[in-house]
Write an enzyme that holds these catalytic residues in place. Structure first.
Site, PDB file in Angstrom:
ATOM      1  N   SER A  37       0.817  -1.221   0.000  1.00  0.00           N
ATOM      2  CA  SER A  37       0.000   0.000   0.000  1.00  0.00           C
ATOM      3  C   SER A  37       0.848   1.266   0.000  1.00  0.00           C
ATOM      4  CB  SER A  37      -0.913   0.017   1.228  1.00  0.00           C
ATOM      5  OG  SER A  37      -1.817  -1.064   1.168  1.00  0.00           O
ATOM      6  N   GLU A  58       4.678  -0.732  14.719  1.00  0.00           N
ATOM      7  CA  GLU A  58       5.081   0.589  14.221  1.00  0.00           C
ATOM      8  C   GLU A  58       6.050   1.297  15.153  1.00  0.00           C
ATOM      9  OE1 GLU A  58       1.947  -0.488  14.492  1.00  0.00           O
ATOM     10  OE2 GLU A  58       1.324  -0.726  12.405  1.00  0.00           O
ATOM     11  N   HIS A 109      -1.978   7.389   3.258  1.00  0.00           N
ATOM     12  CA  HIS A 109      -3.339   7.223   3.785  1.00  0.00           C
ATOM     13  C   HIS A 109      -3.684   8.237   4.877  1.00  0.00           C
ATOM     14  CE1 HIS A 109      -2.616   3.575   1.559  1.00  0.00           C
ATOM     15  NE2 HIS A 109      -3.867   3.191   1.672  1.00  0.00           N
ATOM     16  N   ARG A 167      -4.064   8.040   0.142  1.00  0.00           N
ATOM     17  CA  ARG A 167      -4.403   6.813  -0.563  1.00  0.00           C
ATOM     18  C   ARG A 167      -4.765   7.123  -2.009  1.00  0.00           C
ATOM     19  NH1 ARG A 167      -9.022   3.995  -1.860  1.00  0.00           N
ATOM     20  NH2 ARG A 167      -8.841   1.727  -1.809  1.00  0.00           N
TER      21      ARG A 167
END
Lengths: 316, 279
Positions: A37, A58, A109, A167
């Protein structure tokens, strides 16, 4: 106006990483299980030895990135904005910010245009969180060419940085350059100024076209350099156009609008109207419907500008 | 395979550790705050690192091929500063500036201010992750540097600690050595009463690390552990160093109260006397 070409910011980022990886054999890229992504997978495929997918962790990714940078290499780390600035905030603050690590956090995103994933995933506070960190450079590019240029700039610069991508692909509106601390003038005008970043730059240009049709000339500034800001461009706009409208896919509480209002309030007070999300979380929906729903549509931008001009006696 | 070490080396390490303990009391007393308990528990391991194990150059703290030491439990700053002063990274007189405005000796270890500190830490668990990154960095460059990171046991309650352990094993970082200062006590009391960690060594082993348990106050065991870590290939090593919080100062030993409380005037005199200093 012919419709503008739409290009993916993520694709531009991923391709530029590969280009930089060819030039800089020590550069390293990390991801946290979203490499398809974020497009860091392009780098990972080309340079598997210099790519680390740390899994869904993360905070660990950010601190590892900081450790990797201590030997003098440039490190890029990517995930979605809500997991970067949100979930890993303190790791960014201490491991990267406090340690002055040469880590470039590129979060995809961001904002409402995440769309269907809904409010938990629509990060609307990241720019404010990152701007508050001492020494952190913050960039919100308007389109794919500017994203590529900013990626190259960040690679060449020293120190912590956060760049917010989206995105969705956005219309191409810039000349494909990036200038830290400078807001390029995408359209000149003297009646009011739109200061926008991200997807809202294209919407500001659309609103300016609509206003031009009735004889109102709006200046449009690309506020991609969120830290440092281009204070002189803000003050020039205040002095020369007398009224400012800010546009961002981010909460108005802590983003571009708050920053511009603070600069003008202290140094050259003029009316400022902030367009962005109000004090709410987002929700699922089509990305473009969501922008309209939360008051970021072109019609609303034109209405806000018109009301502002009317208050100033510029239009009836 | 226990090693035999020259009596001279063991005596040097004991003397260095003793001086560190005295300085930890003096520093935290002068500062009026700080963390003596977890500094005293870590002292002997730090002495073994700074006065024997680490390949470092105090006169050239940025030497590229140096070993790295990350104090992930950054609140044990007084112990690290005391060791670094003993190694010549800073003048011993500067120790008494701990926590004062303008001092290089921040309350939690600070790489921004004091050359030779490898990572600024304080918020827990980030240091061990940074050490994973440093070990990857050394491997990518083919540098011989080894990376040592000390974590606390309260710190093992942070989820990120386990993220880091997972990553260290996944990347087969045999140039990385973790040291768990297992003193059994966190701020509010016993780790096992607050949020139990045991069987902590088995958990770390299950995460893919080579593990071993030692007495954190026994120099031959500490040095043996470092040697065993060096011999271990294909995985990082975690040394579970069973220590006594407040070690060396009787009234601080095993007491949670001294996790974050400095000695009073009277306690300083008493503590120093126990450490062989007559006032």
């Amino acid at each position: 106006m012919p419709p503008r070409r739409v290009e993916s910011l993520r694709d531009a980022y991923g391709k530029t990483l590969v280009e930089l990886g060819e030039q800089d054999p020590r550069m390293v890229v990390l991801d946290a299980d979203l490499s398809g992504s974020t497009r860091t997978a392009l780098f990972g495929k080309r340079f598997p030895d210099r790519f680390f997918n740390v899994g869904v962790a993360e905070q660990n990714m950010i601190s590892i990135a900081a450790g990797l940078s201590t030997g003098g290499r440039v490190v890029f780390a990517s995930t979605f904005a809500v997991f970067a600035a949100g979930l890993a905030y303190n790791a960014i603050r201490q491991s990267v910010g406090y340690n002055r690590a040469n880590v470039k956090i590129v979060a995809t995103h961001g904002g409402l245009t995440v769309g269907g994933d809904g409010g938990t995933h629509q990060m609307l506070e990241d720019v404010g969180l990152m701007r508050g960190l001492p020494g952190m450079t913050v960039v919100v590019p308007a389109d794919a060419p500017e994203t590529a240029a900013a990626t190259r700039f960040l690679h060449a610069s020293e120190g912590p940085a956060y760049m917010r991508l989206s995105r969705e692909g956005f219309p191409v509106v810039t000349d494909g350059t990036f200038h830290l601390g400078r807001f390029p003038v995408l359209r000149d005008g003297s009646d009011l100024t739109f200061l926008a970043n991200g997807v809202m730059v294209a919407r500001a240009l659309d609103a300016a076209d609509r206003l031009a049709a009735v004889g109102i000339q709006a200046r449009v500034l690309d506020a991609s350099s969120m830290k440092p800001l281009d204070e002189s461009a803000i003050l020039r706009a205040a002095k020369e156009t007398g009224a400012l409208v800010t546009l961002e896919e981010h909460t108005v509480l802590t983003g571009l609008g708050a920053a511009v209002a603070a600069v003008t309030a202290e140094r050259y007070p003029v009316p400022v109207r902030r367009i962005g999300t109000p004090d709410v979380f987002g929700e699922s929906g089509d990305p473009w419907e969501l922008l309209d729903h939360f008051g970021l549509g072109v019609d609303r931008v034109v209405d806000v500008a018109w009301d502002l001009l009317r208050e100033r006696g510029r239009v009836a | 395979m226990p090693g035999s070490y020259p009596a001279e080396l063991l005596e040097t390490l004991s003397q260095r550790a003793l001086e560190m303990r005295r300085n930890i009391l003096r520093m935290t007393h002068a500062a009026g705050s700080g963390h003596p308990g977890g500094s005293l528990s870590a002292t002997d391991v730090l002495a073994a690192l700074f006065f024997h194990e680490l390949r470092i150059r105090p006169e050239d703290p940025a030497w590229k091929d140096r070993d790295r030491f990350v104090l992930s439990k950054g609140h044990a700053a007084p112990a690290l500063y005391a060791a670094m002063a003993g190694r010549g990274f800073l003048p011993p007189g500067e120790l008494l500036t701990l926590r004062r405005l303008g001092s290089r000796l921040q309350g939690h270890v600070d790489a921004r201010k004091l050359p030779g500190v490898e990572a600024s830490t304080g918020c827990l668990a980030q240091g061990i992750s940074m050490a994973v990154g440093m070990a990857l960095d050394a491997r990518l460059d083919g540098r011989p540097s080894r990376v040592y990171a000390m974590i606390g046991d309260g710190e093992c309650q942070e989820g990120q600690t386990w993220e880091a352990l997972m990553a260290g094993a996944h990347y087969h970082l045999d140039n990385l050595v973790g040291i768990l200062d297992r003193n059994g006590i966190e701020t509010d009391g016993s780790t096992e009463e607050i949020m139990a960690l045991e069987p902590v060594e088995a958990k770390m082993q299950a995460f893919g690390w080579h593990t071993l348990s030692i007495d954190a106050h026994d120099f031959p065991q500490i040095l043996d552990a470092f040697a065993e870590a060096k011999r271990t290939r294909g995985k990082p090593t975690m040394i579970v160093a069973h220590s006594v919080k407040g070690k060396g100062v009787s009234f601080m030993e095993g007491k949670a109260a001294y996790h974050g409380k400095p000695p009073t005037d009277a306690e300083l005199v008493r503590g120093l006397r126990e450490l062989g200093v007559e006032s």
